[in-house]
Design a protein around this motif. Structure first.
Motif, PDB file in Angstrom:
ATOM      1  N   TRP A 245       0.830  -1.207   0.000  1.00  0.00           N
ATOM      2  CA  TRP A 245       0.000   0.000   0.000  1.00  0.00           C
ATOM      3  C   TRP A 245       0.863   1.255   0.000  1.00  0.00           C
ATOM      4  CZ3 TRP A 245      -3.972   2.862  -0.924  1.00  0.00           C
ATOM      5  CH2 TRP A 245      -4.224   4.022  -0.185  1.00  0.00           C
TER       6      TRP A 245
ATOM      7  N   TRP B 277       2.486   1.689  -3.476  1.00  0.00           N
ATOM      8  CA  TRP B 277       1.469   2.025  -4.478  1.00  0.00           C
ATOM      9  C   TRP B 277       0.953   3.448  -4.270  1.00  0.00           C
ATOM     10  CZ3 TRP B 277      -3.594   3.579  -4.605  1.00  0.00           C
ATOM     11  CH2 TRP B 277      -4.317   3.369  -5.776  1.00  0.00           C
TER      12      TRP B 277
ATOM     13  N   GLU C 277      -9.646   4.499  -5.603  1.00  0.00           N
ATOM     14  CA  GLU C 277      -9.117   3.620  -6.651  1.00  0.00           C
ATOM     15  C   GLU C 277      -8.670   2.285  -6.062  1.00  0.00           C
ATOM     16  OE1 GLU C 277      -5.358   3.625  -9.771  1.00  0.00           O
ATOM     17  OE2 GLU C 277      -6.149   5.553  -9.085  1.00  0.00           O
ATOM     18  N   TRP C 278      -7.953   2.343  -4.942  1.00  0.00           N
ATOM     19  CA  TRP C 278      -7.493   1.128  -4.256  1.00  0.00           C
ATOM     20  C   TRP C 278      -8.701   0.293  -3.797  1.00  0.00           C
ATOM     21  CZ3 TRP C 278      -2.804  -1.182  -3.169  1.00  0.00           C
ATOM     22  CH2 TRP C 278      -2.787  -2.130  -2.134  1.00  0.00           C
TER      23      TRP C 278
ATOM     24  N   ARG D 279     -11.668   0.109  -4.999  1.00  0.00           N
ATOM     25  CA  ARG D 279     -12.346  -0.553  -6.123  1.00  0.00           C
ATOM     26  C   ARG D 279     -11.652  -1.859  -6.495  1.00  0.00           C
ATOM     27  NH1 ARG D 279     -12.873   4.748  -8.444  1.00  0.00           N
ATOM     28  NH2 ARG D 279     -11.056   4.317  -9.729  1.00  0.00           N
ATOM     29  N   GLU D 280     -10.344  -1.914  -6.296  1.00  0.00           N
ATOM     30  CA  GLU D 280      -9.574  -3.109  -6.650  1.00  0.00           C
ATOM     31  C   GLU D 280      -9.458  -4.117  -5.495  1.00  0.00           C
ATOM     32  OE1 GLU D 280      -8.494  -3.661  -9.764  1.00  0.00           O
ATOM     33  OE2 GLU D 280      -9.515  -1.789 -10.264  1.00  0.00           O
ATOM     34  N   ASN D 281      -9.925  -3.746  -4.315  1.00  0.00           N
ATOM     35  CA  ASN D 281      -9.801  -4.602  -3.124  1.00  0.00           C
ATOM     36  C   ASN D 281     -11.177  -4.713  -2.476  1.00  0.00           C
ATOM     37  OD1 ASN D 281      -6.672  -5.055  -2.572  1.00  0.00           O
ATOM     38  ND2 ASN D 281      -6.968  -3.024  -3.444  1.00  0.00           N
ATOM     39  N   GLU D 282     -11.972  -5.625  -3.027  1.00  0.00           N
ATOM     40  CA  GLU D 282     -13.393  -5.675  -2.720  1.00  0.00           C
ATOM     41  C   GLU D 282     -13.735  -6.041  -1.278  1.00  0.00           C
ATOM     42  OE1 GLU D 282     -12.144  -9.793  -3.590  1.00  0.00           O
ATOM     43  OE2 GLU D 282     -11.738  -7.888  -4.607  1.00  0.00           O
TER      44      GLU D 282
ATOM     45  N   THR E 191     -16.963  -0.043   1.299  1.00  0.00           N
ATOM     46  CA  THR E 191     -16.825  -1.498   1.252  1.00  0.00           C
ATOM     47  C   THR E 191     -18.123  -2.205   1.628  1.00  0.00           C
ATOM     48  OG1 THR E 191     -14.485  -1.312   1.799  1.00  0.00           O
ATOM     49  CG2 THR E 191     -15.495  -3.455   2.142  1.00  0.00           C
TER      50      THR E 191
END
Length: 196
Positions: A70, A73, A102-103, A105-108, A173
């Protein structure tokens, strides 16, 4: 025969950590046993214990790697958006919240550290120190951005923006507020707007 010191820095250790990270994030720490990790990593349980010493140590290693991922990134992308300055303080805070969305959205499954705290918080688990470090890192990011922008109340405002960030992550989330990050950005702009 004395037990060897744990050594995760081997190809088998890397496979174990990669496998455990995926399983812990998607299924939960308590829902994943060392048998499943060893089986999916293609190693024996003895190898897992030789590399990490215990499941708790493996969990702490997973959380450490997740935090490092994290920080790298997020840090690279925030730096690419421009250096913080007096005219860019609010822009950088808003950019940080955009990157968090953005993060997310990629880590449901949401924040790995909040999820882990739900399972191991309140115990003597070594992963708790990593969870705290991750949360303090983001608090520091917001405080530093505002301090760099010349805000004399940077600590107070940084703490408030940090709460917006954490709340947006959970509300997004859980789908309680699909537009949670947009709401957090609007709240941050209002909070940081010049008085008058």
């Amino acid at each position: 025969m004395p037990r060897r010191s744990p050594n995760p820095h081997t190809p088998a250790g890397e496979r174990i950590l990669t496998t455990a990270a995926d399983l812990f994030y998607h299924r939960g720490i308590r829902g994943v046993g060392v048998d499943l990790i060893a089986d999916q990593a293609g190693v024996t349980k003895k190898t897992l214990y030789d590399r990490f010493g215990s499941k708790d140590a493996l969990v702490a290693a997973y959380l450490t790697r997740r935090h490092e991922r994290w920080v790298t990134w997020f840090g690279e992308r925030l730096a690419a958006r421009g250096a913080a300055g007096s005219a860019r303080g609010v822009d950088q805070v808003v950019a940080a919240l955009e990157l968090a969305e953005e993060w997310a959205r990629e880590n449901e499954r949401g924040c790995a550290f909040v999820n882990a705290h739900g399972e191991i918080g309140g115990s003597e688990h070594p992963g708790n120190a990593v969870i705290l470090a991750d949360k303090l890192y983001m608090l520091g990011v917001f405080t530093d951005l505002l301090r760099d922008a010349g805000r004399p109340d940077a600590e107070e405002l940084g703490a408030q923006v940090h709460l917006l960030y954490e709340g947006a992550m959970v509300a997004y989330t859980t789908r309680a507020q699909p537009n949670a990050f947009a709401a957090a950005r609007a709240a941050a702009r209002a909070l940081l707007a010049p008085a008058g």
